[in-house]
Scaffold this active site. Structure first.
Site, PDB file in Angstrom:
ATOM      1  N   LYS A   9      10.690   5.353   4.931  1.00  0.00           N
ATOM      2  CA  LYS A   9      10.277   4.384   5.431  1.00  0.00           C
ATOM      3  C   LYS A   9       9.938   5.454   7.084  1.00  0.00           C
ATOM      4  O   LYS A   9      10.580   5.578   7.442  1.00  0.00           O
ATOM      5  CB  LYS A   9      10.398   2.906   6.176  1.00  0.00           C
ATOM      6  CG  LYS A   9      10.124   2.251   4.427  1.00  0.00           C
ATOM      7  CD  LYS A   9       9.916   1.133   4.384  1.00  0.00           C
ATOM      8  CE  LYS A   9       9.496   0.590   2.637  1.00  0.00           C
ATOM      9  NZ  LYS A   9       9.146  -1.036   3.003  1.00  0.00           N
ATOM     10  N   TYR A  49      -0.203  -0.786   0.089  1.00  0.00           N
ATOM     11  CA  TYR A  49       0.143  -1.942  -0.046  1.00  0.00           C
ATOM     12  C   TYR A  49      -1.121  -3.527  -0.137  1.00  0.00           C
ATOM     13  O   TYR A  49      -0.650  -4.832   0.304  1.00  0.00           O
ATOM     14  CB  TYR A  49       0.422  -2.711   1.013  1.00  0.00           C
ATOM     15  CG  TYR A  49       2.001  -2.216   1.546  1.00  0.00           C
ATOM     16  CD1 TYR A  49       2.998  -2.264   0.331  1.00  0.00           C
ATOM     17  CD2 TYR A  49       2.864  -1.604   2.522  1.00  0.00           C
ATOM     18  CE1 TYR A  49       4.305  -1.892   0.442  1.00  0.00           C
ATOM     19  CE2 TYR A  49       3.879  -0.681   2.464  1.00  0.00           C
ATOM     20  CZ  TYR A  49       4.441  -1.015   1.771  1.00  0.00           C
ATOM     21  OH  TYR A  49       6.075  -0.469   1.506  1.00  0.00           O
ATOM     22  N   ASN A 112      13.551  -1.587   5.643  1.00  0.00           N
ATOM     23  CA  ASN A 112      14.610  -1.309   4.704  1.00  0.00           C
ATOM     24  C   ASN A 112      14.554  -0.160   3.969  1.00  0.00           C
ATOM     25  O   ASN A 112      14.610   0.059   3.477  1.00  0.00           O
ATOM     26  CB  ASN A 112      13.649  -2.682   3.477  1.00  0.00           C
ATOM     27  CG  ASN A 112      13.431  -2.331   2.947  1.00  0.00           C
ATOM     28  OD1 ASN A 112      12.265  -1.420   3.376  1.00  0.00           O
ATOM     29  ND2 ASN A 112      12.492  -3.323   1.990  1.00  0.00           N
ATOM     30  N   HIS A 115      10.765   2.359   0.080  1.00  0.00           N
ATOM     31  CA  HIS A 115      10.320   1.812  -0.591  1.00  0.00           C
ATOM     32  C   HIS A 115      10.474   2.408  -2.340  1.00  0.00           C
ATOM     33  O   HIS A 115      10.255   3.717  -2.508  1.00  0.00           O
ATOM     34  CB  HIS A 115       8.658   1.746  -0.373  1.00  0.00           C
ATOM     35  CG  HIS A 115       7.854   1.576  -1.587  1.00  0.00           C
ATOM     36  ND1 HIS A 115       7.491   0.103  -1.540  1.00  0.00           N
ATOM     37  CD2 HIS A 115       7.534   1.873  -2.329  1.00  0.00           C
ATOM     38  CE1 HIS A 115       6.673   0.394  -2.611  1.00  0.00           C
ATOM     39  NE2 HIS A 115       6.442   1.789  -3.318  1.00  0.00           N
ATOM     40  N   GLU A 126       0.511   4.397  -7.168  1.00  0.00           N
ATOM     41  CA  GLU A 126       1.613   4.294  -5.956  1.00  0.00           C
ATOM     42  C   GLU A 126       1.010   6.394  -5.964  1.00  0.00           C
ATOM     43  O   GLU A 126       1.249   6.699  -5.270  1.00  0.00           O
ATOM     44  CB  GLU A 126       2.847   3.753  -5.900  1.00  0.00           C
ATOM     45  CG  GLU A 126       2.558   2.405  -5.747  1.00  0.00           C
ATOM     46  CD  GLU A 126       3.443   1.848  -5.085  1.00  0.00           C
ATOM     47  OE1 GLU A 126       4.919   2.518  -5.420  1.00  0.00           O
ATOM     48  OE2 GLU A 126       3.568   0.185  -5.005  1.00  0.00           O
TER      49      GLU A 126
HETATM   50  P1  CMP Z   1       9.049  -2.316  -0.587  1.00  0.00           P
HETATM   51  O1  CMP Z   1       9.762  -2.505  -1.756  1.00  0.00           O
HETATM   52  O2  CMP Z   1       7.747  -1.779   0.327  1.00  0.00           O
HETATM   53  O3  CMP Z   1       7.503  -4.013  -0.395  1.00  0.00           O
HETATM   54  C1  CMP Z   1       6.980  -4.641  -0.001  1.00  0.00           C
HETATM   55  C2  CMP Z   1       7.676  -4.229   1.575  1.00  0.00           C
HETATM   56  O4  CMP Z   1       7.426  -5.773   2.069  1.00  0.00           O
HETATM   57  C3  CMP Z   1       9.068  -4.675   1.108  1.00  0.00           C
HETATM   58  O5  CMP Z   1       9.231  -3.277   0.784  1.00  0.00           O
HETATM   59  C4  CMP Z   1       9.399  -4.855   2.673  1.00  0.00           C
HETATM   60  O6  CMP Z   1       9.757  -3.979   3.738  1.00  0.00           O
HETATM   61  C5  CMP Z   1       8.112  -6.052   3.189  1.00  0.00           C
HETATM   62  N1  CMP Z   1       8.283  -7.887   2.495  1.00  0.00           N
HETATM   63  C6  CMP Z   1       9.041  -8.183   1.816  1.00  0.00           C
HETATM   64  N2  CMP Z   1       8.852  -9.245   2.179  1.00  0.00           N
HETATM   65  C7  CMP Z   1       9.125 -10.022   3.428  1.00  0.00           C
HETATM   66  C8  CMP Z   1       9.438 -10.139   4.296  1.00  0.00           C
HETATM   67  N3  CMP Z   1       9.609 -11.841   3.851  1.00  0.00           N
HETATM   68  N4  CMP Z   1       8.871 -10.381   5.304  1.00  0.00           N
HETATM   69  C9  CMP Z   1       8.974  -9.256   5.366  1.00  0.00           C
HETATM   70  N5  CMP Z   1       8.657  -8.067   4.853  1.00  0.00           N
HETATM   71  C10 CMP Z   1       9.033  -8.338   3.996  1.00  0.00           C
END
Ligand code: CMP
Length: 137
Positions: A9, A49, A112, A115, A126
């Site tokens: 990311k 998403y 984070n 993904h 995806e």
């Molecule tokens: P990802 O695995 O990319 O899939 C969906 C993304 O949404 C997740 O990682 C996080 O980066 C984001 N995400 C999930 N839950 C939350 C939350 N409560 N607040 C903000 N971002 C979120």
């Protein structure tokens, strides 16, 4: 053999973690079968998403995902989907197991670093969202 889609990311790219992330995947038996670096438009992030469209964090998530370059990867290996998810750790870095990518590097549940697809159907969607057949080994 299974395939999955992973993304370094924008925060991971900003922190110079591309090599670290790909290195962990390769050291754990996953093969990179497609890779590209690009910047997602807001619209492309929203399409990727789309399943989260109704969530309160959708706007912030898609803004973040279009805030800078990302590295898109298709990975192949035995149990690739679970392997990538185990190496990433829990979505929220506070809950991620020690030694996982997110425990080591992530700042928050949104920023984070990485993904990974969560199921075979999502992986197929995806991978197809970002790669055409000619771009995959
Ligand atoms: P990802 O695995 O990319 O899939 C969906 C993304 O949404 C997740 O990682 C996080 O980066 C984001 N995400 C999930 N839950 C939350 C939350 N409560 N607040 C903000 N971002 C979120």
């Amino acid at each position: 053999m299974e395939r999955t889609l992973s993304i370094v990311k924008p925060d991971g790219v900003r922190k110079n973690l591309i090599g670290d992330v790909i290195g962990r995947f390769e050291k754990n038996g996953l093969k990179v079968v497609g890779v590209k670096m690009t910047s997602l438009t807001r619209q492309q992030a929203e399409g990727f998403y789309a399943v989260h469209r109704a969530r309160p964090f959708f706007g912030s998530l898609t803004e973040f995902m279009s805030s800078g370059p990302v590295v898109l990867m298709a990975l192949e290996g035995d149990g690739a989907i679970k392997k990538v998810r185990d190496l990433m750790g829990a979505t929220d870095p506070k809950k991620a197991a020690p030694g996982t990518i997110r425990a080591d590097h992530a700042d928050s549940i949104e920023s984070n670093v990485v993904h990974g697809s969560d199921a075979p159907e999502t992986a197929a969607f995806e991978i197809g969202y970002f790669f055409n057949a000619l771009e995959l080994l």
